[in-house]
Write an enzyme that holds these catalytic residues in place. Structure first.
Site, short mmCIF file in Angstrom:
data_model
loop_
_atom_site.label_atom_id
_atom_site.label_comp_id
_atom_site.label_asym_id
_atom_site.label_seq_id
_atom_site.Cartn_x
_atom_site.Cartn_y
_atom_site.Cartn_z
N ASP A 107 -22.94 43.03 60.29
CA ASP A 107 -21.54 43.03 60.68
C ASP A 107 -20.77 43.70 59.52
OD1 ASP A 107 -19.09 42.11 61.96
OD2 ASP A 107 -18.99 40.61 60.37
N LEU A 108 -19.56 44.13 59.76
CA LEU A 108 -18.82 44.83 58.70
C LEU A 108 -17.77 43.93 58.02
CD1 LEU A 108 -18.14 47.46 57.16
CD2 LEU A 108 -16.68 48.10 59.09
N ASP A 109 -16.73 43.60 58.79
CA ASP A 109 -15.62 42.81 58.22
C ASP A 109 -16.11 41.41 57.85
OD1 ASP A 109 -13.87 44.89 58.70
OD2 ASP A 109 -13.20 44.11 60.62
N THR A 152 -12.47 42.62 54.57
CA THR A 152 -11.26 43.08 55.27
C THR A 152 -10.62 41.94 56.07
OG1 THR A 152 -12.83 43.94 56.83
CG2 THR A 152 -11.68 45.56 55.48
N LYS A 182 -11.95 36.02 63.81
CA LYS A 182 -13.01 36.79 63.14
C LYS A 182 -14.04 37.25 64.17
CE LYS A 182 -12.59 34.94 58.51
NZ LYS A 182 -13.17 34.07 57.48
N SER A 205 -20.45 46.11 64.52
CA SER A 205 -19.10 45.59 64.24
C SER A 205 -18.21 45.68 65.47
CB SER A 205 -18.49 46.41 63.11
OG SER A 205 -17.11 46.17 63.01
N ALA A 206 -17.29 44.73 65.59
CA ALA A 206 -16.31 44.76 66.68
C ALA A 206 -15.16 45.72 66.37
CB ALA A 206 -15.75 43.36 66.89
N LYS A 212 -18.07 40.47 71.13
CA LYS A 212 -18.77 39.27 70.66
C LYS A 212 -17.99 38.06 71.19
CE LYS A 212 -19.80 41.62 66.28
NZ LYS A 212 -19.48 41.71 64.84
N GLU A 239 -23.78 37.92 59.74
CA GLU A 239 -22.48 37.71 60.38
C GLU A 239 -21.63 36.68 59.66
OE1 GLU A 239 -20.12 38.06 62.48
OE2 GLU A 239 -20.82 39.67 63.75
N ASP A 240 -20.32 36.91 59.63
CA ASP A 240 -19.43 35.91 59.02
C ASP A 240 -18.62 35.16 60.07
OD1 ASP A 240 -17.79 38.18 59.70
OD2 ASP A 240 -16.20 37.27 58.49
P1 B16 Z 1 -10.13 46.44 64.63
P2 B16 Z 1 -16.39 42.73 62.56
C1 B16 Z 1 -13.95 42.53 63.60
O1 B16 Z 1 -14.88 43.20 62.79
C2 B16 Z 1 -13.08 41.58 62.80
O2 B16 Z 1 -13.85 40.50 62.31
C3 B16 Z 1 -11.97 41.06 63.66
O3 B16 Z 1 -11.14 40.19 62.91
C4 B16 Z 1 -11.18 42.21 64.23
O4 B16 Z 1 -10.14 41.75 65.09
C5 B16 Z 1 -12.13 43.13 65.00
O5 B16 Z 1 -13.16 43.59 64.14
C6 B16 Z 1 -11.42 44.34 65.56
O6 B16 Z 1 -11.04 45.14 64.48
O7 B16 Z 1 -8.75 45.99 64.87
O8 B16 Z 1 -10.33 47.12 63.29
O9 B16 Z 1 -10.70 47.26 65.77
O10 B16 Z 1 -16.30 41.44 61.80
O11 B16 Z 1 -17.05 42.62 63.91
O12 B16 Z 1 -16.95 43.85 61.70
MG MG Z 2 -17.10 39.91 60.63
#
Ligand code: B16
Ligand code: MG
Length: 220
Positions: free
Chosen positions: A10-12, A18, A46, A115-116, A146, A170-171
């Protein structure tokens, strides 16, 4: 290749922090429209897509918006968020992550990003990891958010390996559920109580090493 152990990140909140920028941007926006927003609410966002995040915030505040206003607020939040992201450098990669990625690469393990976020490529560029992953599945490449496992299943397919050979870092609660639903081994990064559904959980990447994954494989 099909039996090779693969690693999906996962990224964030896993590679970079972030999550704190998402929190600041969502809090500013929620407060502006008269909705309370604390760390507790943020935890539930998240791993959740941008659209679903705003829908949740509005439902907590029992508010509804026109489609136009909804879109305008999403854009505003994203611009605010990106202003923080653009300040990031290599120094923002979370402790232990780079060494671990290097070790996996030196051992020829396939690695992917799952990542989402629709901003994933921008973030990777800011921190100098654009060429690190063999496959990148981000918010632009999935139709189901997710906790649906789509993001990780697509990553596994691109890495040409089976879900049962994949470890997912994953966090978020949603992300752990997604990895489990996809038949992968979930590794929570963060609080054990929050991520209690994870197969294993650590506070950060300095708490384990490559050898740990060899042990799990041997036990399996
Ligand atoms: P964006 P991940 C997710 O990233 C974040 O955890 C989540 O808080 C955020 O709303 C989502 O990406 C969408 O992000 O607005 O940049 O498209 O944790 O799946 O890497
Ligand atoms: Mg994350």
């Amino acid at each position: 290749m099909k039996n090779q152990t693969a690693f999906i990140f996962d990224l964030d909140g896993v590679i970079v922090d972030t999550a704190k920028f998402h929190f600041l941007a969502w809090q500013k926006l929620a407060n502006k429209i008269g909705i309370d927003f604390s760390e507790k609410e943020n935890e539930q966002l998240k791993g959740v897509s941008r659209i679903k995040s705003l829908e949740k915030i509005l439902s907590w505040g029992k508010k509804s918006l026109s489609d136009e206003e909804f879109q305008r607020l999403m854009d505003e939040k994203n611009q605010d968020y990106l202003n923080h992201v653009h300040q990031m450098t290599k120094a923002d990669i979370l402790p232990g992550v780079e060494d671990f990625l290097e070790e996996l690469k030196s051992k020829n393990h396939p690695i992917a990003l799952g990542s989402a976020s629709k901003n994933a490529k921008t973030i990777l560029k800011c921190v100098g990891l654009s060429n690190t992953f063999e496959a990148i599945i981000d918010g632009n490449k999935v139709t189901k958010a997710k906790p649906d496992p789509e993001v990780f299943l697509k990553a596994a397919r691109l890495l040409n390996t089976e879900p049962q050979n994949c470890f997912v870092f994953e966090d978020s609660i949603a992300g752990i559920k997604a990895a489990n639903a996809g038949g992968m081994t979930s590794i929570g990064i963060g609080n054990k109580d929050t991520l209690h559904e994870a197969a294993f959980c650590f506070n950060n990447f300095n708490e384990f090493d490559y050898q740990f994954f060899k042990t799990i494989k041997t036990q399996a």
